[in-house]
Scaffold this active site. Structure first.
Site, PDB file in Angstrom:
ATOM      1  N   ILE A 191      -2.199  -6.391 -14.141  1.00  0.00           N
ATOM      2  CA  ILE A 191      -1.277  -5.895 -15.169  1.00  0.00           C
ATOM      3  C   ILE A 191       0.166  -5.863 -14.665  1.00  0.00           C
ATOM      4  O   ILE A 191       1.048  -5.363 -15.354  1.00  0.00           O
ATOM      5  CB  ILE A 191      -1.687  -4.504 -15.691  1.00  0.00           C
ATOM      6  N   GLU A 192       0.378  -6.407 -13.474  1.00  0.00           N
ATOM      7  CA  GLU A 192       1.751  -6.531 -12.981  1.00  0.00           C
ATOM      8  C   GLU A 192       2.099  -8.019 -12.853  1.00  0.00           C
ATOM      9  O   GLU A 192       2.362  -8.667 -13.855  1.00  0.00           O
ATOM     10  CB  GLU A 192       1.920  -5.748 -11.676  1.00  0.00           C
TER      11      GLU A 192
END
Length: 346
Positions: A115-116
Site C-alpha cells: 500500500i506504499e
C-alpha cells in the site's frame, strides 16, 4: 531581555546537536550520501514508477506530505499520517509504532509495502536497479569494499546516510537556549514556560522534543490517550488504531505510540497519528486533555502554539539530483494490471 521563570528554566532545555548519531556500521561518506539522495528521489523504486520516498516525505517542504494519509500504489491509503523525515535521524526508533530500530530498517519497509511503493520483493527491487546501468558505478563508489554492491542492505544504508543530513538545528529555540535571550518573542517565551508547567515535557523532552536520547531500537513510547474517556476519543478516532500493539500483539503495548518530534511541528499539519486534527491549536487541546487531563485556556493554547513555532529551523538547501537513465527502453511496466479500464465510446 525576554526570559522565562525559574520553574521553566529548571527544565533541561537542550539545543539540537549539529550532527545526529551515526552507526558504526554505516559511517557517512560523500559518495554514500549522494547515492542515498538519488535513491530517495527515484520513483522507479515503486512498482509503476510513480512514487519515490520524497512523494510522502517531501524534503522540498516540511518532510511529510501534509495529508492525513499518504497515497500509495493503486491509490491505496494507509491508516496513519506520514511522519516528517526532517530530524528523524535523532529518533531511536522509526514509524509511529517504533517497529524499525534504525533509519536503515525503516528505508526498506515502504519500498516493498503493497500500500506504499508496492514493489513485490527485495529481489524485484534489486533486479530493477541492476537494469539501470548508471547505478552500478554509484554503488561501487559508495561501497568500494563490496563485491556485489547493489543489494538491499546497501540501498538502505545509502538512503539512511542521506536522511542523516536532513536536520534543522538553527531555530529561535536553539539560539535562545544557547544564550540569545532575544531569539524568542515575549509570547514564545511565555509559551515555553506554559509548555513546561503544563507537563508537556514529560513526553516531549530532549533536544529533539521526542523523549530522552536512547540507543538505536530503544524507542520512547507513551500511551495515547493516557486519560481515555474524553470527547476527543470519538471525535478524533483515538482508539481505533492500537499502535505498537498491532506489531507486538502484547496487551501491554495497546495504544502505545512512539513519541514524535515537535521540531518543525507548525509546518506538518494535519496532526496526530491519523491526521485527524487539522490545526496545531486543535492538537494542543487534544494532547492537553488526553495526556495531561488538563483543560487549557485559549490564551494558553495560543502561547504554546507560539512556542512550538520557535522549533522551526532553517532547512538546508536541497538540489534535485539527476537520476541514472536507461537508453531506448523503459523499465517500468507499460500497463498497470490493477487498473480498471473503460472502453472508449464512439
Amino acid at each position: 531581555m525576554i526570559g522565562v521563570t525559574a520553574s521553566a528554566e529548571a527544565q533541561q532545555w537542550e539545543p539540537l546537536p549539529a550532527q545526529p548519531p551515526i552507526p558504526a556500521d554505516n559511517p557517512q561518506t560523500e559518495q554514500k550520501v549522494e547515492l542515498g539522495k538519488i535513491l530517495f528521489f527515484d520513483p522507479r523504486l515503486s512498482e509503476h514508477g510513480t512514487l519515490s520516498c520524497n512523494s510522502c516525505h517531501n524534503v522540498m517542504g516540511s518532510g511529510d506530505d501534509n495529508r492525513p494519509n499518504s497515497i500509495g500504489m493503486h491509490d491505496a491509503r494507509g491508516g496513519r499520517s506520514a511522519p516528517t523525515v526532517w530530524n528523524a535521524a535523532f529518533q531511536s526508533a522509526q514509524f509511529w509504532d517504533g517497529r524499525a530500530d534504525s533509519l536503515e530498517a525503516q528505508a526498506k519497509g515502504p519500498i516493498t509495502n503493497p500500500i506504499e511503493m508496492g514493489m513485490g520483493s527485495a529481489e524485484v527491487v534489486m533486479e530493477r536497479l541492476k537494469s539501470i546501468p548508471g547505478y552500478l558505478p554509484l554503488f561501487k563508489a559508495a561501497f568500494p569494499g563490496s563485491p556485489d554492491p547493489i543489494n538491499m542492505d546497501n540501498l538502505a544504508k545509502a538512503i539512511a546516510s542521506y536522511e542523516r543530513t536532513l536536520i534543522t538545528p538553527d531555530t529561535p529555540y536553539d539560539r535562545y537556549v544557547k544564550g540569545d535571550k532575544s531569539a524568542l518573542t515575549e509570547q514564545q517565551a511565555r509559551g515555553m514556560q506554559t509548555f513546561a508547567e503544563l507537563g508537556c515535557t514529560a513526553c516531549h523532552s530532549g533536544a529533539n522534543f521526542s523523549g530522552p536520547s536512547s540507543q538505536a531500537g530503544q524507542g520512547f513510547f507513551m500511551k495515547f490517550p493516557t486519560f481515555a474517556g474524553s470527547k476527543y476519543d470519538n471525535q478524533y478516532d483515538l482508539l481505533l488504531d492500537t499502535g505498537r500493539h498491532a506489531v507486538t500483539k502484547q496487551e501491554s503495548d495497546r495504544h502505545l505510540w512512539r513519541v514524535p518530534t515537535l521540531r518543525n511541528i507548525a509546518l506538518t499539519a494535519p496532526y496526530l497519528h491519523n491526521g485527524k486534527a487539522q490545526t496545531l491549536d486543535e492538537a494542543v487541546l487534544v494532547m492537553a486533555k488526553t495526556q495531561l487531563n488538563k483543560d487549557v485556556t485559549p490564551a494558553q493554547v495560543k502561547d504554546v502554539v507560539a512556542f512550538l513555532t520557535s522549533l522551526g529551523g532553517t532547512f538546508p538547501a536541497q538540489a534535485m539530483p539527476r537520476l541514472p537513465l536507461t537508453v531506448g527502453v523503459s523499465i517500468v511496466p507499460a500497463v498497470d494490471p490493477h487498473l480498471k479500464t473503460t472502453p472508449l465510446s464512439h
